[in-house]
Motif scaffolding. Sequence first.
Motif, short mmCIF file in Angstrom:
data_model
loop_
_atom_site.label_atom_id
_atom_site.label_comp_id
_atom_site.label_asym_id
_atom_site.label_seq_id
_atom_site.Cartn_x
_atom_site.Cartn_y
_atom_site.Cartn_z
N ALA A 111 48.19 55.55 -7.75
CA ALA A 111 49.01 55.63 -6.54
C ALA A 111 50.02 54.48 -6.52
O ALA A 111 51.17 54.66 -6.07
CB ALA A 111 48.12 55.60 -5.30
N ASP A 112 49.61 53.31 -7.03
CA ASP A 112 50.53 52.16 -7.08
C ASP A 112 51.72 52.41 -8.01
O ASP A 112 52.80 51.85 -7.81
CB ASP A 112 49.79 50.91 -7.57
CG ASP A 112 48.90 50.30 -6.48
OD1 ASP A 112 49.07 50.69 -5.31
OD2 ASP A 112 48.04 49.46 -6.82
N ARG A 113 51.50 53.23 -9.05
CA ARG A 113 52.59 53.47 -10.01
C ARG A 113 53.58 54.51 -9.51
O ARG A 113 54.72 54.57 -9.97
CB ARG A 113 52.02 53.95 -11.37
CG ARG A 113 51.09 52.96 -12.03
CD ARG A 113 51.81 51.68 -12.43
NE ARG A 113 52.65 51.83 -13.60
CZ ARG A 113 52.22 51.54 -14.85
NH1 ARG A 113 51.00 51.11 -15.06
NH2 ARG A 113 53.04 51.66 -15.87
N ILE A 114 53.15 55.36 -8.58
CA ILE A 114 54.05 56.41 -8.06
C ILE A 114 54.99 55.76 -7.04
O ILE A 114 54.54 55.01 -6.19
CB ILE A 114 53.22 57.54 -7.42
CG1 ILE A 114 52.34 58.20 -8.50
CG2 ILE A 114 54.11 58.59 -6.76
CD1 ILE A 114 51.34 59.21 -7.96
N PRO A 115 56.29 56.05 -7.13
CA PRO A 115 57.25 55.33 -6.28
C PRO A 115 57.31 55.83 -4.84
O PRO A 115 58.39 56.08 -4.30
CB PRO A 115 58.58 55.59 -7.00
CG PRO A 115 58.39 56.92 -7.66
CD PRO A 115 56.96 57.00 -8.04
N GLY A 116 56.18 56.01 -4.20
CA GLY A 116 56.16 56.47 -2.81
C GLY A 116 54.91 57.31 -2.60
O GLY A 116 54.02 57.33 -3.45
N ARG A 117 54.87 58.01 -1.48
CA ARG A 117 53.68 58.82 -1.18
C ARG A 117 53.92 60.26 -1.62
O ARG A 117 54.83 60.93 -1.13
CB ARG A 117 53.36 58.74 0.31
CG ARG A 117 52.76 57.39 0.70
CD ARG A 117 52.61 57.28 2.19
NE ARG A 117 51.59 58.18 2.72
CZ ARG A 117 50.27 57.96 2.67
NH1 ARG A 117 49.82 56.86 2.11
NH2 ARG A 117 49.42 58.82 3.18
N LEU A 118 53.07 60.71 -2.51
CA LEU A 118 53.18 62.08 -3.03
C LEU A 118 52.50 63.04 -2.06
O LEU A 118 51.38 62.80 -1.60
CB LEU A 118 52.49 62.15 -4.40
CG LEU A 118 52.45 63.51 -5.08
CD1 LEU A 118 53.86 63.95 -5.50
CD2 LEU A 118 51.53 63.48 -6.30
N THR A 119 53.19 64.13 -1.75
CA THR A 119 52.56 65.18 -0.93
C THR A 119 51.63 66.00 -1.81
O THR A 119 52.04 66.47 -2.88
CB THR A 119 53.64 66.10 -0.31
OG1 THR A 119 54.48 65.29 0.52
CG2 THR A 119 53.00 67.20 0.53
N VAL A 120 50.40 66.15 -1.35
CA VAL A 120 49.40 66.85 -2.16
C VAL A 120 48.97 68.13 -1.45
O VAL A 120 48.62 68.11 -0.27
CB VAL A 120 48.18 65.91 -2.38
CG1 VAL A 120 46.98 66.67 -2.91
CG2 VAL A 120 48.56 64.78 -3.32
N ARG A 121 49.01 69.24 -2.19
CA ARG A 121 48.65 70.53 -1.59
C ARG A 121 47.34 71.11 -2.12
O ARG A 121 46.81 72.06 -1.57
CB ARG A 121 49.76 71.56 -1.81
CG ARG A 121 51.08 71.13 -1.22
CD ARG A 121 52.02 72.28 -0.95
NE ARG A 121 53.24 71.77 -0.35
CZ ARG A 121 53.36 71.45 0.92
NH1 ARG A 121 52.35 71.61 1.74
NH2 ARG A 121 54.50 70.96 1.38
N HIS A 122 46.85 70.55 -3.23
CA HIS A 122 45.56 71.01 -3.78
C HIS A 122 44.76 69.81 -4.26
O HIS A 122 45.33 68.94 -4.95
CB HIS A 122 45.77 71.94 -4.98
CG HIS A 122 46.15 73.33 -4.63
ND1 HIS A 122 47.43 73.68 -4.29
CD2 HIS A 122 45.43 74.48 -4.57
CE1 HIS A 122 47.47 74.98 -4.03
NE2 HIS A 122 46.28 75.48 -4.20
N ILE A 123 43.49 69.80 -3.93
CA ILE A 123 42.59 68.81 -4.52
C ILE A 123 41.38 69.58 -5.04
O ILE A 123 40.82 70.43 -4.33
CB ILE A 123 42.12 67.76 -3.48
CG1 ILE A 123 43.32 67.06 -2.85
CG2 ILE A 123 41.18 66.75 -4.13
CD1 ILE A 123 42.95 66.04 -1.76
#
Length: 469
Positions: A111-123
């Motif tokens: 999560a720290d490497r992603i440049p923001g908050r990713l919207t997640v639709r499936h887990i």
Amino acid sequence: MDAPTLSPASTAPSPCAGTVDPALLAKYDGLRVPRYTSYPTAPHFTPAVDASVYGGWLEAMDLTRSGSLYLHVPFCHQMCWYCGCHTKIVARYAPIAEYLDHLRREIAMVADRIPGRLTVRHIHFGGGTPTMMAPADFESLIALLRERFDVATDAELAIEIDPRTLTAEMAAALGRSGVNRASLGVQDFDPTVQAAINRIQPRETTERTLEWLREAGIANVNLDLMYGLPHQSVESVARSARIALEMAPDRLSVFGYAHVPWMKTHQKKIDESVLADTLGRWEQFAAIADTLAEAGYRAIGLDHFARPGDELAVQQEEGRLGRNFQGYTTDDADALIGFGASSIGALPQGYIQNAVPFDQYATAIDEGRLPTGKGIALTDDDRLRRDLIMRLMCDLSVDAGAVAEAHGRDAGVFDADLAAMDDLVADGVAAIEGRRVSVPEAARPLMRIVAARFDTHLASGAGRHSRAV
Ligand code: SF4
């Protein structure tokens, strides 16, 4: 001698019913082809895609698109002799707790490497047996995912369940956490088969699990069945399918047992003399498929079945069905992030698999590195062929010229592949009209053979795939 052919019975309702020429099965027996849950497939992943490559891909993530998460929990209470998964048998909770500690740190690292908050639709939680987690640990893991990602309010939260070990307390925790889809391992209801695969699971155990899940508000249920297991027969698998239908699942997955004792040594406990031969396996699959079709379920791709109104069936009808490492899916996210030892992710740039041995996975995290083991960066040709193979695996038919043009390529780019399929056409395994290639219904279980003809990587890894029939 004429080429052997598949001849579908004209009145049969089944997706695969038909009379099968044993000579044709003999011809393809022993052929090993991928299941195409990815393209290129996992045997072609290499260490060239390492933590630094994966880190770069994460940093470049397009946050205008949504993503999916897969979490692998590689622990079980007891080994099923047929198992082909990455799992470890544990009697104590300490190894699971230690693993979860690493999993949480990996989630934070990614999560720290992603440049923001990713919207997640499936887990999706897979394993192993993810419900071996203590209920409180599962709830805190979900809370962490919600803290680090924007989990959509209508997101699908799915989990694989071993009914033998699920507790009422865990079922309630799943419901509280927002889990809305459960996949239950059943395989077969016959006690003789269950004894031979070291998986004693009385029908009542599965029914009790379903009751707990429904009480917890988890209404979407998938049951897994298998064919090709020891002592199974056409009659016995049809009986198991009928029992499964009484439980009214939304979906069923029907997998063939892959007997590879040289790779999975616990499979040596399976008595080969009571395994069906190729024709027997085919007939068992057809018996299950017939039973499900007669009950109104739609055949989805290679091995899934769904009620007509189910989203999987709807997406197939609309040509939007997807396929990933969990099989057929309604998930169309651009980015699938895998967490946990051996998990596989798929980003627009390519595929990534985490280290498989726990110690390698854990050491990387302890040292502050992403636990990437291997992967593959996609070329333009891989993307082109992946689209064609996935449409074929999902729809049983694809216009190769249209796929080529959608990728900005000449419509004739697949002409040489199509011209080299005369043998499959003669056998009734494929049909070609113009640039459209299709798999006839009677040959549905052989669709991987057709897909493999478009796989330019296959020659270097053919021995590592499962049998085609
Ligand atoms: S429960 Fe599933 S993952 Fe665990 S040993 Fe059995 S088949 Fe393998």
